[in-house]
Design an enzyme around this catalytic site. Structure first.
Site, mmCIF file in Angstrom:
data_model
loop_
_atom_site.group_PDB
_atom_site.id
_atom_site.type_symbol
_atom_site.label_atom_id
_atom_site.label_comp_id
_atom_site.label_asym_id
_atom_site.label_seq_id
_atom_site.Cartn_x
_atom_site.Cartn_y
_atom_site.Cartn_z
ATOM 1 N N GLN A 257 14.192 -8.888 -4.392
ATOM 2 C CA GLN A 257 13.481 -7.499 -3.343
ATOM 3 C C GLN A 257 14.637 -6.521 -3.608
ATOM 4 O O GLN A 257 14.404 -5.653 -3.439
ATOM 5 C CB GLN A 257 14.083 -8.299 -2.158
ATOM 6 C CG GLN A 257 12.741 -9.086 -1.445
ATOM 7 C CD GLN A 257 11.381 -7.997 -1.260
ATOM 8 O OE1 GLN A 257 11.046 -6.531 -0.909
ATOM 9 N NE2 GLN A 257 10.124 -8.771 -1.996
ATOM 10 N N HIS A 260 13.739 -3.336 -5.736
ATOM 11 C CA HIS A 260 13.100 -2.452 -5.409
ATOM 12 C C HIS A 260 13.738 -1.408 -4.687
ATOM 13 O O HIS A 260 13.324 -0.141 -5.339
ATOM 14 C CB HIS A 260 12.836 -3.071 -3.385
ATOM 15 C CG HIS A 260 11.288 -3.436 -3.572
ATOM 16 N ND1 HIS A 260 10.319 -2.872 -4.037
ATOM 17 C CD2 HIS A 260 10.626 -4.493 -3.639
ATOM 18 C CE1 HIS A 260 8.881 -3.640 -4.050
ATOM 19 N NE2 HIS A 260 9.359 -4.824 -3.396
ATOM 20 N N GLU A 325 12.138 -8.431 7.038
ATOM 21 C CA GLU A 325 10.273 -8.151 6.301
ATOM 22 C C GLU A 325 9.778 -8.996 5.826
ATOM 23 O O GLU A 325 8.725 -9.717 6.652
ATOM 24 C CB GLU A 325 11.197 -6.962 5.664
ATOM 25 C CG GLU A 325 9.132 -7.044 4.623
ATOM 26 C CD GLU A 325 9.238 -5.704 3.646
ATOM 27 O OE1 GLU A 325 8.711 -4.720 3.249
ATOM 28 O OE2 GLU A 325 10.606 -5.399 3.224
ATOM 29 N N HIS A 326 10.794 -9.998 4.966
ATOM 30 C CA HIS A 326 10.366 -10.964 4.265
ATOM 31 C C HIS A 326 11.118 -12.618 4.286
ATOM 32 O O HIS A 326 12.543 -11.897 4.659
ATOM 33 C CB HIS A 326 9.988 -10.872 2.710
ATOM 34 C CG HIS A 326 9.362 -9.729 2.557
ATOM 35 N ND1 HIS A 326 9.920 -8.719 2.113
ATOM 36 C CD2 HIS A 326 8.274 -9.722 2.439
ATOM 37 C CE1 HIS A 326 9.118 -7.772 1.449
ATOM 38 N NE2 HIS A 326 8.248 -8.091 1.558
ATOM 39 N N ASP A 359 3.698 -10.936 -2.070
ATOM 40 C CA ASP A 359 3.180 -9.238 -2.485
ATOM 41 C C ASP A 359 1.425 -9.065 -3.174
ATOM 42 O O ASP A 359 1.051 -8.313 -2.511
ATOM 43 C CB ASP A 359 4.090 -8.736 -3.524
ATOM 44 C CG ASP A 359 5.372 -8.422 -2.510
ATOM 45 O OD1 ASP A 359 5.556 -7.670 -1.593
ATOM 46 O OD2 ASP A 359 6.190 -7.877 -3.277
ATOM 47 N N HIS A 418 -9.634 11.842 43.676
ATOM 48 C CA HIS A 418 -9.880 10.488 43.403
ATOM 49 C C HIS A 418 -10.500 9.515 44.384
ATOM 50 O O HIS A 418 -11.901 9.530 44.964
ATOM 51 C CB HIS A 418 -8.673 9.931 43.154
ATOM 52 C CG HIS A 418 -8.143 9.821 41.962
ATOM 53 N ND1 HIS A 418 -7.834 10.885 41.101
ATOM 54 C CD2 HIS A 418 -8.425 9.137 40.708
ATOM 55 C CE1 HIS A 418 -7.254 11.297 39.995
ATOM 56 N NE2 HIS A 418 -7.632 9.620 39.659
#
Length: 426
Positions: A257, A260, A325-326, A359, A418
């Site tokens: 990771q 990235h 996230e993970h 992934d 109404h």
């Protein structure tokens, strides 16, 4: 990587540090993107062409690739790659088809009919980065759920390469995923073209897919004109490990990771100080063999940490607070702890379920909430590409039975028109 001991305070300072990565977008970038959006809104295809020439350095000779042409790219790519994306497609389809919802209708004995229609969006745009961040897997993850949802047309935009051509691997992924048409343009100008439509690029209902800060800002500014998937922040992984975990695996997963982005976050929570030290040793050994060493080093230095916890319960409490996230559970009995994890984009159980499995191949979507938003956001799914509408049918008698209560509610809110809509019928 820095090793610290959890004390109920130090580890939570890390969360505050990570939050700083997702601060407000620089006003200069907002101004640039706003200018591009307005330019495309007014100038259409000509503006897209000019921005493409300015930012990509080239205007492709062929700006659109039709669905029939996409199939030809499958013959241009490496045979092993072709097999890999076809097998991945099958897994992704199998997982996501279980998410499909059905319309429903209920009838009551008094003649009342109510229900809900579930329909796919009419047209969706997928943004796919080019250049060094060309990810065919993103095509699969975005397009396949859209097809299952019943989206009638999928339009893809992606920047041309330095020679003005389409990336064959991305085109091959588009072919197997059911993309209907590809336009060779990228950046904020491509996002704006999808949102407003041009002479050639059709207007879409939703834009999904990753991109750089200009793409992300364009999506954010255009939310409301179209729907978007999410505002994605830097990638992140949190690993919870006990003494049974393997340091070599942990080091490899943390760096998977960190490569990235320099702002990516990689954190290890473990109950074993020995495992923490061994993992640092493995990182030092493995990083020498990796191409993106500089990015990994800065990511681990700025946003990476190994925290030694008193027990797994303490680690899980922290994991839920971070909402990563993970999240990898590299522990002896991972399924035992799955029910305790409330906040995570995707959870990977055991030593042989590393994050890259998700992934690329296993089936669950890799478009996940980041920056703590897993507390309230979900992964991209078939649900992301549908819309719902309800319907009601009442008989005259049943409306008469309910009229006094409806009128009471309307008049209590001061909405006499109404109330009148009901009164006039009786």
């Amino acid at each position: 990587m820095k090793i610290t001991k959890a004390n109920g305070k130090t580890e939570y300072q890390l969360i505050e540090n990570l939050k700083k990565r997702s601060g407000e977008t620089d006003q200069k970038i907002i101004d640039i993107v706003t200018s591009i959006i307005n330019g495309v809104k007014e100038g259409g295809d000509e503006a897209v062409r000019e921005y493409t020439a300015r930012f990509d350095g080239i205007v492709p000779k062929k700006t659109v690739i039709e669905k029939e042409e996409l199939q030809g790219f499958l013959e241009l790519v490496d045979e092993d790659f072709r097999k890999a994306i076809l097998d991945a497609k099958d897994n992704i389809f199998d997982f996501h088809q279980r998410q499909a919802q059905q319309s429903w209708l209920t009838t009551k004995e008094n003649g009342v009919i109510m229900g809900q229609r579930v329909r796919g969006l009419h047209r969706v745009g997928i943004y796919v980065p080019g250049g060094t961040a060309a990810y065919p897997s993103s095509v699969l993850m975005n397009a396949i759920p859209a097809k299952i949802a019943g989206v009638k047309e999928i339009i893809m935009v992606t920047p041309p390469d330095k020679d003005g051509n389409a990336n064959p691997n991305i085109m091959a992924a588009a072919a197997v995923s059911g993309v209907d048409k590809v336009f060779l343009c990228g950046g904020a100008q491509a996002v704006a073209a999808l949102a407003y439509g041009t002479e050639k690029i059709p207007k879409v209902d939703k834009i999904v897919g990753p991109g750089n800060i200009f793409v992300a800002t364009a999506k954010k500014l255009l939310y409301g004109v179209v729907d978007i998937d999410m505002i994605a922040g830097p990638s992140e992984i949190l690993i919870v490990a006990d003494k049974t975990a393997k340091p070599a695996f942990l080091a490899a997963d943390l760096m998977s990771q960190a490569e990235h982005d320099k702002m990516a976050s990689a954190i290890l929570l473990t109950t074993s100080e020995m495992l923490a030290r061994s993992t640092v040793h493995e990182i030092d050994k493995q990083i020498k063999l990796l191409e993106r060493q500089e990015i990994i080093e800065q990511s681990l230095n700025d946003y990476g940490e190994i925290i030694v916890c008193e027990d797994l319960q303490q680690a899980i409490r922290f994991a839920n607070e971070l909402a990563p996230e993970h999240l990898e559970l590299c522990v002896e009995e991972p399924l035992k702890y799955l029910g305790m994890l409330d906040n995570a984009g995707s959870v990977f159980l055991g030593n042989y379920s590393p994050e890259p499995l998700g992934d690329y191949f296993a089936g669950p979507n890799h478009v996940l909430p980041t920056s703590g938003t897993a507390r309230f956001f979900s992964p991209l799914s078939v649900d992301s590409f549908i819309k719902k509408s309800s319907f009601i049918y009442y008989t005259e008698q049943e409306l008469k039975n309910a009229k006094d209560e409806i009128i009471k509610l309307a008049e209590t809110e001061g909405l006499t028109a109404h109330a009148n809509s009901i009164k006039v019928r009786f």
